[in-house]
Every structure is written in structure tokens, then in C-alpha cells.
Design a protein around this motif. Structure first.
Motif, PDB file in Angstrom:
ATOM      1  N   ILE A   1      10.582 -12.871   6.311  1.00  0.00           N
ATOM      2  CA  ILE A   1      11.148 -11.624   5.765  1.00  0.00           C
ATOM      3  C   ILE A   1      10.660 -10.485   6.636  1.00  0.00           C
ATOM      4  O   ILE A   1       9.468 -10.380   6.933  1.00  0.00           O
ATOM      5  N   LYS A   2      11.602  -9.626   7.045  1.00  0.00           N
ATOM      6  CA  LYS A   2      11.277  -8.457   7.859  1.00  0.00           C
ATOM      7  C   LYS A   2      11.513  -7.207   7.034  1.00  0.00           C
ATOM      8  O   LYS A   2      12.573  -7.039   6.454  1.00  0.00           O
ATOM      9  N   ILE A   3      10.481  -6.364   6.964  1.00  0.00           N
ATOM     10  CA  ILE A   3      10.568  -5.106   6.218  1.00  0.00           C
ATOM     11  C   ILE A   3      10.555  -3.953   7.205  1.00  0.00           C
ATOM     12  O   ILE A   3       9.647  -3.854   8.031  1.00  0.00           O
ATOM     13  N   GLY A   4      11.580  -3.093   7.122  1.00  0.00           N
ATOM     14  CA  GLY A   4      11.648  -1.880   7.948  1.00  0.00           C
ATOM     15  C   GLY A   4      11.255  -0.671   7.107  1.00  0.00           C
ATOM     16  O   GLY A   4      11.595  -0.605   5.920  1.00  0.00           O
ATOM     17  N   TYR A   5      10.531   0.249   7.702  1.00  0.00           N
ATOM     18  CA  TYR A   5      10.023   1.419   6.969  1.00  0.00           C
ATOM     19  C   TYR A   5      10.607   2.707   7.537  1.00  0.00           C
ATOM     20  O   TYR A   5      10.891   2.797   8.725  1.00  0.00           O
ATOM     21  N   THR A   6      10.730   3.707   6.663  1.00  0.00           N
ATOM     22  CA  THR A   6      11.101   5.055   7.112  1.00  0.00           C
ATOM     23  C   THR A   6       9.810   5.834   7.358  1.00  0.00           C
ATOM     24  O   THR A   6       8.784   5.559   6.727  1.00  0.00           O
ATOM     25  N   LYS A   7       9.886   6.775   8.269  1.00  0.00           N
ATOM     26  CA  LYS A   7       8.685   7.567   8.580  1.00  0.00           C
ATOM     27  C   LYS A   7       8.669   8.845   7.816  1.00  0.00           C
ATOM     28  O   LYS A   7       9.604   9.337   7.344  1.00  0.00           O
TER      29      LYS A   7
ATOM     30  N   PRO B   1       0.837  -1.205   0.000  1.00  0.00           N
ATOM     31  CA  PRO B   1       0.000   0.000   0.000  1.00  0.00           C
ATOM     32  C   PRO B   1       0.871   1.254   0.000  1.00  0.00           C
ATOM     33  O   PRO B   1       2.017   1.233   0.453  1.00  0.00           O
ATOM     34  N   GLU B   2       0.316   2.346  -0.476  1.00  0.00           N
ATOM     35  CA  GLU B   2       1.059   3.605  -0.624  1.00  0.00           C
ATOM     36  C   GLU B   2       1.797   4.007   0.654  1.00  0.00           C
ATOM     37  O   GLU B   2       2.947   4.421   0.616  1.00  0.00           O
ATOM     38  N   LYS B   3       1.146   3.882   1.801  1.00  0.00           N
ATOM     39  CA  LYS B   3       1.769   4.306   3.064  1.00  0.00           C
ATOM     40  C   LYS B   3       2.929   3.407   3.503  1.00  0.00           C
ATOM     41  O   LYS B   3       3.658   3.746   4.420  1.00  0.00           O
ATOM     42  N   GLN B   4       3.125   2.264   2.845  1.00  0.00           N
ATOM     43  CA  GLN B   4       4.213   1.356   3.195  1.00  0.00           C
ATOM     44  C   GLN B   4       5.292   1.285   2.117  1.00  0.00           C
ATOM     45  O   GLN B   4       6.141   0.412   2.140  1.00  0.00           O
ATOM     46  N   LYS B   5       5.301   2.200   1.181  1.00  0.00           N
ATOM     47  CA  LYS B   5       6.272   2.158   0.081  1.00  0.00           C
ATOM     48  C   LYS B   5       7.644   2.729   0.448  1.00  0.00           C
ATOM     49  O   LYS B   5       8.581   2.564  -0.293  1.00  0.00           O
ATOM     50  N   ASN B   6       7.760   3.414   1.596  1.00  0.00           N
ATOM     51  CA  ASN B   6       9.052   3.969   2.025  1.00  0.00           C
ATOM     52  C   ASN B   6       9.839   2.911   2.788  1.00  0.00           C
ATOM     53  O   ASN B   6       9.959   2.957   4.003  1.00  0.00           O
ATOM     54  N   ILE B   7      10.381   1.964   2.057  1.00  0.00           N
ATOM     55  CA  ILE B   7      11.096   0.838   2.666  1.00  0.00           C
ATOM     56  C   ILE B   7      12.518   1.253   3.014  1.00  0.00           C
ATOM     57  O   ILE B   7      13.252   1.760   2.177  1.00  0.00           O
ATOM     58  N   LYS B   8      12.885   1.003   4.249  1.00  0.00           N
ATOM     59  CA  LYS B   8      14.244   1.293   4.721  1.00  0.00           C
ATOM     60  C   LYS B   8      15.135   0.060   4.554  1.00  0.00           C
ATOM     61  O   LYS B   8      16.281   0.158   4.146  1.00  0.00           O
ATOM     62  N   SER B   9      14.592  -1.106   4.896  1.00  0.00           N
ATOM     63  CA  SER B   9      15.392  -2.333   4.833  1.00  0.00           C
ATOM     64  C   SER B   9      14.490  -3.548   4.640  1.00  0.00           C
ATOM     65  O   SER B   9      13.326  -3.527   5.018  1.00  0.00           O
ATOM     66  N   ILE B  10      15.069  -4.581   4.054  1.00  0.00           N
ATOM     67  CA  ILE B  10      14.401  -5.877   3.912  1.00  0.00           C
ATOM     68  C   ILE B  10      15.439  -6.937   4.254  1.00  0.00           C
ATOM     69  O   ILE B  10      16.533  -6.931   3.688  1.00  0.00           O
TER      70      ILE B  10
END
Length: 95
Positions: free
Chosen positions: A89-95, A61-70
């Protein structure tokens, strides 16, 4: 998205000194409305990081597209065999 399979895991285990950091290769399945959209095999290594972020972001989703790390977990440890069912799989996001 579902982590369908770990194809290979050659990452350097904790507690061991390696010349090469290694990589993990996994197959991720994407479903929409319970129907398979795509099976995609990808390699997790430093050189593939941006490519993997772009692939994941097209299905998030749009609000989760700022991926910091996978990352693929658990990380290997010396003399410890990982049960294939424990991988995720762990996905980290930027705010």
C-alpha cells in the motif's frame, strides 16, 4: 501497519479495456508495541477513497494525517500473475 492479505483484486488490468474499473480488497493489520490492535478489511475503489483515508489517518502520527491518496500496488497487467508477496500500500501526503 502491515498489509496482511489481499482478499481479492478485480481491478481492470493495464492493456485491457473494461466496462468497470474494478477494486481491490485487502486486510490491514495494525500493531502497537508488537501487539495486534486491529485487523481491518477494506475495499480500494473510487467510492471508498475518503472512508479509507479516514481509517488510515486515525493510526498515523499527526504530521502524516494529511493523506492525499492511498493505492494498492502493483497494478494488474494483462496476462501477468502478481505474486501475493509483492503487494503493498502506498500512501501519498499533502504538504
Amino acid at each position: 501497519m502491515v498489509l496482511a492479505a489481499v482478499v481479492s483484486d478485480s481491478r481492470c488490468p493495464e492493456g485491457v479495456t473494461c466496462v468497470w474499473a474494478g477494486e481491490a480488497s485487502v486486510t490491514v493489520s495494525v500493531y502497537k508495541d508488537s501487539k495486534l490492535v486491529e485487523d481491518h478489511t477494506m475495499v480500494f475503489s473510487m467510492k471508498n477513497e475518503e472512508e479509507n483515508k479516514q481509517w488510515f489517518s486515525k493510526y498515523l502520527p499527526e504530521k502524516q494525517k494529511n493523506i492525499k491518496s492511498i493505492s494498492v500496488f502493483p497494478y494488474p497487467k494483462k496476462d501477468v500473475k502478481i505474486n501475493p508477496e509483492k503487494y503493498y500500500i502506498k500512501i501519498g501526503y499533502t504538504k
